[in-house]
Design a protein around this motif. Structure first.
Motif, mmCIF file in Angstrom:
data_model
loop_
_atom_site.group_PDB
_atom_site.id
_atom_site.type_symbol
_atom_site.label_atom_id
_atom_site.label_comp_id
_atom_site.label_asym_id
_atom_site.label_seq_id
_atom_site.Cartn_x
_atom_site.Cartn_y
_atom_site.Cartn_z
ATOM 1 N N ARG B 136 0.814 -1.217 0.000
ATOM 2 C CA ARG B 136 0.000 0.000 0.000
ATOM 3 C C ARG B 136 0.848 1.268 0.000
ATOM 4 N NH1 ARG B 136 -4.935 -0.346 2.405
ATOM 5 N NH2 ARG B 136 -4.647 1.154 4.077
ATOM 6 N N GLU B 137 2.163 1.106 0.069
ATOM 7 C CA GLU B 137 3.073 2.243 0.194
ATOM 8 C C GLU B 137 2.596 3.183 1.285
ATOM 9 O OE1 GLU B 137 3.784 3.898 -3.645
ATOM 10 O OE2 GLU B 137 4.435 1.966 -4.436
ATOM 11 N N PRO B 138 2.551 2.684 2.520
ATOM 12 C CA PRO B 138 1.970 3.470 3.606
ATOM 13 C C PRO B 138 2.870 4.623 4.031
ATOM 14 C CG PRO B 138 2.966 1.485 4.483
ATOM 15 C CD PRO B 138 3.067 1.386 2.985
ATOM 16 N N ASP B 139 2.228 5.685 4.527
ATOM 17 C CA ASP B 139 2.983 6.766 5.152
ATOM 18 C C ASP B 139 3.309 6.406 6.592
ATOM 19 O OD1 ASP B 139 2.811 8.767 2.961
ATOM 20 O OD2 ASP B 139 0.676 8.417 3.290
ATOM 21 N N LEU B 140 2.453 5.546 7.166
ATOM 22 C CA LEU B 140 2.677 5.099 8.535
ATOM 23 C C LEU B 140 2.529 3.586 8.586
ATOM 24 C CD1 LEU B 140 3.022 5.611 11.593
ATOM 25 C CD2 LEU B 140 0.533 5.843 11.727
ATOM 26 N N LEU B 161 15.422 -7.667 7.712
ATOM 27 C CA LEU B 161 14.491 -7.427 6.611
ATOM 28 C C LEU B 161 13.714 -6.127 6.828
ATOM 29 C CD1 LEU B 161 13.150 -8.467 4.016
ATOM 30 C CD2 LEU B 161 11.512 -9.680 5.446
ATOM 31 N N VAL B 162 13.198 -5.933 8.030
ATOM 32 C CA VAL B 162 12.407 -4.735 8.318
ATOM 33 C C VAL B 162 13.272 -3.482 8.181
ATOM 34 C CG1 VAL B 162 11.282 -3.460 10.183
ATOM 35 C CG2 VAL B 162 10.641 -5.813 9.716
ATOM 36 N N ASP B 163 14.493 -3.569 8.689
ATOM 37 C CA ASP B 163 15.419 -2.443 8.584
ATOM 38 C C ASP B 163 15.640 -2.093 7.113
ATOM 39 O OD1 ASP B 163 17.075 -0.534 9.737
ATOM 40 O OD2 ASP B 163 18.862 -1.776 9.448
ATOM 41 N N ASP B 164 15.888 -3.131 6.327
ATOM 42 C CA ASP B 164 16.133 -2.978 4.906
ATOM 43 C C ASP B 164 14.929 -2.343 4.189
ATOM 44 O OD1 ASP B 164 17.981 -3.718 2.728
ATOM 45 O OD2 ASP B 164 16.258 -4.891 2.045
ATOM 46 N N LEU B 165 13.739 -2.873 4.474
ATOM 47 C CA LEU B 165 12.523 -2.366 3.816
ATOM 48 C C LEU B 165 12.255 -0.922 4.220
ATOM 49 C CD1 LEU B 165 10.221 -5.495 4.228
ATOM 50 C CD2 LEU B 165 11.198 -4.635 2.098
ATOM 51 N N GLN B 167 14.467 1.331 5.102
ATOM 52 C CA GLN B 167 15.419 2.230 4.446
ATOM 53 C C GLN B 167 15.052 2.442 2.983
ATOM 54 O OE1 GLN B 167 19.461 2.198 5.424
ATOM 55 N NE2 GLN B 167 19.230 0.899 7.221
ATOM 56 N N ARG B 168 14.435 1.443 2.369
ATOM 57 C CA ARG B 168 14.089 1.562 0.960
ATOM 58 C C ARG B 168 12.806 2.379 0.758
ATOM 59 N NH1 ARG B 168 13.692 -3.946 -1.731
ATOM 60 N NH2 ARG B 168 15.095 -4.462 -0.026
ATOM 61 N N HIS B 169 11.814 2.179 1.639
ATOM 62 C CA HIS B 169 10.510 2.832 1.416
ATOM 63 C C HIS B 169 10.298 4.072 2.276
ATOM 64 C CE1 HIS B 169 8.874 -0.441 -1.096
ATOM 65 N NE2 HIS B 169 9.660 -1.201 -0.359
ATOM 66 N N ARG B 170 10.993 4.137 3.392
ATOM 67 C CA ARG B 170 10.924 5.289 4.281
ATOM 68 C C ARG B 170 9.520 5.664 4.767
ATOM 69 N NH1 ARG B 170 15.275 7.275 7.184
ATOM 70 N NH2 ARG B 170 16.994 6.097 6.275
ATOM 71 N N PRO B 171 8.728 4.715 5.218
ATOM 72 C CA PRO B 171 7.502 5.129 5.896
ATOM 73 C C PRO B 171 7.847 5.516 7.330
ATOM 74 C CG PRO B 171 7.678 2.751 5.950
ATOM 75 C CD PRO B 171 8.901 3.260 5.214
ATOM 76 N N ALA B 172 6.980 6.283 7.980
ATOM 77 C CA ALA B 172 7.116 6.425 9.425
ATOM 78 C C ALA B 172 6.712 5.088 10.029
ATOM 79 C CB ALA B 172 6.197 7.529 9.937
ATOM 80 N N VAL B 173 7.468 4.622 11.025
ATOM 81 C CA VAL B 173 7.170 3.324 11.629
ATOM 82 C C VAL B 173 6.943 3.500 13.117
ATOM 83 C CG1 VAL B 173 8.013 0.992 12.093
ATOM 84 C CG2 VAL B 173 8.577 2.097 9.934
ATOM 85 N N LEU B 174 5.884 2.861 13.630
ATOM 86 C CA LEU B 174 5.730 2.764 15.074
ATOM 87 C C LEU B 174 5.743 1.280 15.412
ATOM 88 C CD1 LEU B 174 5.285 4.402 17.677
ATOM 89 C CD2 LEU B 174 2.865 3.873 17.452
#
Lengths: 276, 234
Positions: B136-140, B161-165, B167-174
């Motif tokens: 979905r190419e999320p912002d969050l 994997l999560v770190d890698d993803l 860095q590639r997509h740059r969503p805000a993550v909680l």
């Protein structure tokens, strides 16, 4: 980057593969032996009939039953009766399915539906529905209608119960997961609730069809002038036990055939489960 | 001023007499990776459910800017949809086979596109769940203890994997978790939640991937915030 992920999963698989195999203690018997006693009983039946121990007017020999079956089939009587009975079941099942699905989905999806629909259905379910025949005759007469109504009623209860339970058991976690993805209420119904209820609904279909055949056999005792029940009753009047048995065998065959049909349907619709 | 993807002010969530979230403030900037640590019952999962829109009975100011995706502790895949269809569910309505397969490639599951979810291992299923969230190419991206049910080896691989993803997509993550090492390894900012409020905030060193040895002291401080006394802190 890809390497650590793959190794992690492989480790899990290989550790599961080394469970020790246990040797069976006794040699397994060939499956063919399961036919031994049925065949022996059939032979015993034939022998007692041929020697006169089992009189013809109580129960005809297997050979005579087979001959009667061929007779009835070639004369077209059996085919006609078969079509009439099958038609009664199909119409009854269709009517029962519409009622059961409408009520089951209503009760399963809405709290008000459950409160209003489920109690009366549960109460009616406790009635021995074959005992309703006198009322059905008063309401519907002695034509096709009471027979179809009986089949519809017998079929509807198991299907309703299983559809209702299946919908109720839908995993709320899956509903949440799709809600987060923006699915509306109707989309969740189509993508989550109904597929989740399908396995249970198919169990209901199988149970319901079993009851439907039973209902047909009982219903066809009501003043039938066509169908397998009529054929059997007619044969009884002339003490043709061979023809009675032919009718019973056809009933049994029909029951087995519908069961096999539903199993095939299950295998197709529930592919995702069998791969476990 | 950096754009804020999440702005929460004075958030209160009450279950009967119990205040699970008590006047909580939280800001997550665009593209920022925030970890939320807390003991069980600290209200961290409640906060995540509110941000995901699954709990609408909270009071206070809640603003989320953009598309939201969630990966839960359980993968929550639809078992009657093949893997790629589960991923394309994230696109909601669009029949995006190609997009789904691209997302599966990113989590190294190209070969499993046609598989049924029940045939997958726990780690594989969780990766499909990640692909469904990312497609979905999320912002969050909200992660609710997504590695909690996995074995230790798979968990380490999932962190990478999560770190890698991210860095590639740059969503805000909680990321909601109770695993301190996980939080320190992955997040830009580590928040500690206790009794419905954020009681501490820590910033791990900026470089990635982080070395375990560099985090020892910080780890002891975070554990102290959580009420765990370690040798390093004593």
């Amino acid at each position: 980057m890809s390497i650590p992920v793959l190794t992690a999963d492989r480790t899990r698989v290989s550790s599961a593969a080394v469970t020790p195999t246990r040797k069976p203690r006794r040699r397994a018997l060939s499956g063919a032996w399961r036919w031994a006693s049925p065949v022996a009983l059939l032979l015993l039946w034939q022998v007692t009939s041929s020697t006169g121990i089992l009189p013809d007017d109580k129960l005809s020999s297997p050979a005579k039953v087979l001959a009667a079956g061929v007779d009835l089939a070639t004369s077209g009587q059996l085919g006609d009766a078969f079509v009439v009975s099958l038609r009664r079941v199909l119409i009854g099942v269709a009517v029962g399915a519409v009622i059961a699905l409408a009520l089951g989905i209503t009760a399963g999806l809405s709290r008000w539906g459950a409160v209003l629909v489920d109690p009366p259905v549960q109460m009616l379910r406790t009635l021995p529905f074959l005992g309703l025949i006198p009322l059905f005759i008063i309401w519907f007469g002695i034509g096709e209608e009471p027979k179809i109504a009986l089949v519809a009623l017998g079929f509807a209860f198991p299907l309703y119960l299983n559809v209702y339970a299946g919908i109720r058991d839908t995993d709320p976690q899956l509903l949440e997961a799709t809600a987060v993805l923006g699915f509306t209420r109707w989309e969740r119904l189509a993508h989550v609730v109904l597929p989740a209820a399908l396995p249970q609904a198919l169990v209901g279909l199988r149970q319901g069809l079993g009851v439907a055949w039973l209902s047909l056999i009982v219903g066809e005792q009501i003043n039938a002038d066509a169908g397998l029940g009529y054929l059997i009753n007619n044969a009884r009047d002339f003490l043709r036990t061979d023809q009675v048995v032919v009718g019973l065998v056809v009933y049994a065959g029909l029951g087995l055939a519908t069961d096999a049909l539903v199993r095939a349907l299950e295998g197709r619709a529930l592919r995702w489960r069998s791969t476990r | 001023m950096a754009q804020h993807t999440v702005t929460v002010r004075g958030l209160v969530r009450q279950f009967g007499p119990r205040r699970v979230l008590d006047d909580l403030d939280l800001v997550v900037r665009q593209g920022e990776f925030v970890a939320l640590l807390g003991r069980s019952g600290s209200g961290k999962s409640t906060l995540l459910r509110i941000l995901a829109g699954l709990d609408r009975d909270a009071d206070g100011e809640i603003a989320v800017d953009g598309t939201v995706s969630v990966a839960f502790q359980q993968p929550r895949l639809l078992p009657w949809r093949r893997v790629w269809r589960n991923v394309s569910l994230g696109l909601h309505g669009v029949d995006g086979r190609e997009v789904a397969e691209k997302a599966l490639a990113e989590v190294q599951l190209t070969d499993h596109a046609q598989a049924w979810p029940l045939t997958l291992s726990g780690g594989e299923a969780q990766r499909v769940s990640l692909a469904r969230a990312l497609v979905r190419e999320p912002d969050l991206l909200l992660l609710d203890e997504p590695f909690g049910a996995l074995d230790a080896l798979t968990r380490l691989a999932m962190h990478r994997l999560v770190d890698d993803l991210w860095q590639r997509h740059r969503p805000a993550v909680l990321l909601v978790t109770h695993d301190v090492d996980e939080a320190l390894e992955l997040a830009d900012r580590v928040l500690v939640l206790d009794e419905g409020r954020i009681v501490a905030e820590h910033t791990p060193p900026a470089g990635r991937p982080r070395r375990h040895a560099d985090l020892t002291e910080l780890r002891a401080r975070v554990l102290a915030d959580l009420g765990v006394v370690t040798d390093e802190a004593a």
